[in-house]
Design a protein around this motif. Structure first.
Motif, short mmCIF file in Angstrom:
data_model
loop_
_atom_site.label_atom_id
_atom_site.label_comp_id
_atom_site.label_asym_id
_atom_site.label_seq_id
_atom_site.Cartn_x
_atom_site.Cartn_y
_atom_site.Cartn_z
N THR A 1 -7.06 2.43 3.65
CA THR A 1 -6.14 1.30 3.54
C THR A 1 -6.49 0.24 4.58
O THR A 1 -6.54 -0.95 4.28
N TYR B 1 0.84 -1.21 0.00
CA TYR B 1 0.00 0.00 0.00
C TYR B 1 0.87 1.26 0.00
O TYR B 1 0.70 2.16 0.83
N ASN B 2 1.85 1.26 -0.89
CA ASN B 2 2.74 2.42 -1.05
C ASN B 2 3.42 2.87 0.24
O ASN B 2 3.47 4.05 0.54
N GLN C 1 2.50 2.28 3.32
CA GLN C 1 1.65 2.47 4.50
C GLN C 1 1.67 1.23 5.40
O GLN C 1 1.26 1.28 6.56
N CYS D 1 -1.02 5.51 8.50
CA CYS D 1 -1.74 4.65 7.55
C CYS D 1 -3.19 5.16 7.39
O CYS D 1 -3.87 5.43 8.38
N LEU E 1 -7.65 -3.48 3.77
CA LEU E 1 -6.83 -4.60 4.25
C LEU E 1 -7.66 -5.54 5.11
O LEU E 1 -7.63 -6.77 4.94
N GLY F 1 -2.74 -4.42 -2.50
CA GLY F 1 -1.64 -4.17 -1.58
C GLY F 1 -0.35 -3.78 -2.28
O GLY F 1 0.50 -3.13 -1.70
#
Ligand SMILES: [Zn+2]
Length: 297
Positions: A188, A11-12, A14, A184, A192, A224
């Motif tokens: 996200t 997630y880049n 996070q 975060c 998740l 993700g």
């Protein structure tokens, strides 16, 4: 395939993530300690979590994890470092339990549902971090999840699995740790959580032979966007040696050593972690006494 672990982000950035294959490592512990299935699963899950926690450290840092439940297997002690080395032992390795209601190894019955999980990190320069949380599950993964949330304020998802062959050897072992980094985004977390509710148990993934990379892809899902940062070999490694035991014996001092020589003659020492034995003959013990005396003069 040799055991290894991967460090990754998702997630880049996070989320940070770890996954490990520990089949050989847990197998080595099982062989050395002759553990029976439930104990192998408890010890193997704990070793897998510990080696991933070691990978969160740097350089020469070390970590010791103790899982001390009120169940019949007693305490488990695990040492790991930042280089993929892990060792461990359990008080009672040969205890048998029937499968639980789900037809799985009843780790909770072995570990117990009360007690403590404690972590000591040796961060070098005499800097120590220690923390203890109560056991909340006895199934190990949930206990580590609880530890991360309360002691490190790191919301985490931990999955650990050990499969045992009918002859008590280890068929497969591995696991993952997913952690939300500070900042975060809510979106996200929601995505998740939604995805985690759909994944199969990690024991199924390792049974199918998924690599650590594939485990992370399965756990984080396509959204993700797993980016692997590094790989590291993982192994059961004990740093004990006759030299280290010599140092410990010297620490007893002249008087106690001379009494030991008089009463026992030779002595045999054994490492709790790997069960290697080191014998010291009377002549060797006498040499250690002489060494202390020389240092004192
Ligand atoms: Zn050893």
């Amino acid at each position: 395939m040799k055991d290894y672990l991967v460090r990754a982000v998702g997630y880049n950035g996070q989320i940070r993530a770890f996954a490990a294959r520990t089949t050989e490592t847990v197998g080595e512990a099982q062989r050395r300690h002759s553990t029976w299935p439930v104990v192998s699963a408890a010890l193997g899950r704990s070793m897998t979590a510990s080696v991933m926690m070691g990978a969160m450290l740097k350089g020469e840092d070390k970590i010791t994890v103790k899982v001390e439940g009120n169940g019949p297997i007693g305490a488990m002690v695990l040492d790991a470092d930042a280089k993929g080395n892990v060792r461990g032992f359990v008080t009672h390795g040969q205890v048998h339990f029937d499968l639980n209601e789900q037809g799985k190894l009843d780790v909770r019955a072995g570990v117990g549902t009360e007690g403590f999980l404690s972590v000591v990190k040796d961060l070098g320069m005499k800097e120590m971090f220690s923390s203890q949380v109560p056991i909340v599950s006895g199934e190990i993964a949930e206990d580590f999840t609880y530890y991360f949330a309360t002691s490190e304020q790191l919301p985490s998802s931990v999955g650990l699995g050990v499969l045992v062959n009918p002859d008590n050897t280890i068929l497969a072992a591995g696991g993952f740790i997913i952690q939300l980094m500070p900042g975060c985004e809510e979106e996200t977390i929601a995505a998740l959580e939604k995805h985690l509710a759909t994944i199969e148990p990690v024991s199924k993934m390792i049974e199918k032979g998924l690599t650590p990379e594939e485990i992370l892809e399965a756990v984080l899902g396509e959204a993700g966007n797993v980016q692997v940062l590094s790989h590291m070999p993982v192994q059961f490694e004990c740093n004990c040696s006759k030299e280290r035991y010599s140092r410990a014996i010297i620490g007893l001092g002249v008087q106690e050593l001379e009494e030991m020589i008089k009463e026992e003659g030779n002595i045999e020492t054994q490492c709790h972690f790997c069960l290697e034995t080191y014998d010291f003959s009377e002549a060797e013990l006498q040499a250690l006494v002489n060494e202390i005396k020389t240092q004192l003069n």
